[in-house]
Motif scaffolding. Structure first.
Motif, PDB file in Angstrom:
ATOM      1  N   HIS A  22      -2.397  88.151 -22.904  1.00 47.17           N
ATOM      2  CA  HIS A  22      -2.191  89.145 -21.850  1.00 47.17           C
ATOM      3  C   HIS A  22      -0.702  89.458 -21.762  1.00 47.17           C
ATOM      4  N   CYS A  34      -1.103  84.371 -17.846  1.00 50.37           N
ATOM      5  CA  CYS A  34      -2.135  83.376 -18.158  1.00 50.37           C
ATOM      6  C   CYS A  34      -3.530  83.981 -18.018  1.00 50.37           C
ATOM      7  N   SER A  35      -3.647  85.068 -17.253  1.00 52.07           N
ATOM      8  CA  SER A  35      -4.978  85.606 -16.947  1.00 52.07           C
ATOM      9  C   SER A  35      -4.891  87.098 -16.668  1.00 52.07           C
TER      10      SER A  35
END
Ligand code: ZN
Length: 163
Positions: A22, A34-35
């Motif tokens: 990402h 991270c997300s």
């Protein structure tokens, strides 16, 4: 193709990220997350997380904007369902504490990471209904507008150098 490896901190949650799944380019730099949740938070308010020369963003300065609210549901929840919704909210980035008792959701969160509106959307996604009296609805609008203006006053806005 092998995932490109990096060793960079996620500017939103502060975690060390080791793979570049990402990413977002911002002001000529590449940031990794991270997300998807962290990436989207960054994209909607980059100025909360990255400042400009001479001006740190609130997150870089280690700030938190803690909010404590009581959100009202349309119907009281049975203990089992209340636990389920609590778990669901507890896992959201930025939520510090949550306690549901009957039709009250007492919640503490960091406004840099999540807004009341996003928390309410999650409650609805869990299958619950928010209080729908005129007073409940007006209170929510008031909170949303207040949080939006607080967020935009906290964001560092990149200014082009005057010629
Ligand atoms: Zn993150």
């Amino acid at each position: 193709m092998k995932e490109r490896t990096v060793d960079q901190f996620d500017p939103v949650c502060g975690d060390l990220v080791t793979d570049a799944t990402h990413t977002v380019g911002h002001l000529g730099a590449q940031f990794v997350f991270c997300s998807v949740q962290c990436k989207e938070r960054f994209q909607s308010h980059p100025g909360l997380f990255v400042g400009c020369p001479g001006e740190k963003a609130p997150k870089q300065a280690g700030e938190e904007v803690i909010k404590q609210r009581c959100m009202r549901l349309a119907f009281p929840l049975m203990a089992r369902k209340a636990n389920e919704v609590e778990d669901c909210l507890q896992n959201l980035l930025g939520v510090k504490a949550v306690n549901i008792s009957e039709d009250h959701v007492d919640i503490t969160y960091d406004l840099l990471l999540i807004s009341a509106e996003e928390i309410e959307e999650k409650i609805i996604a869990c299958g619950e209904y928010l209080g729908h009296s005129i007073r409940d609805r007006l209170e929510r609008v008031f909170v949303h507008v207040g949080e939006q203006s607080e967020i935009s006053s906290l964001e560092v806005h990149y200014k082009k150098k005057a010629d």
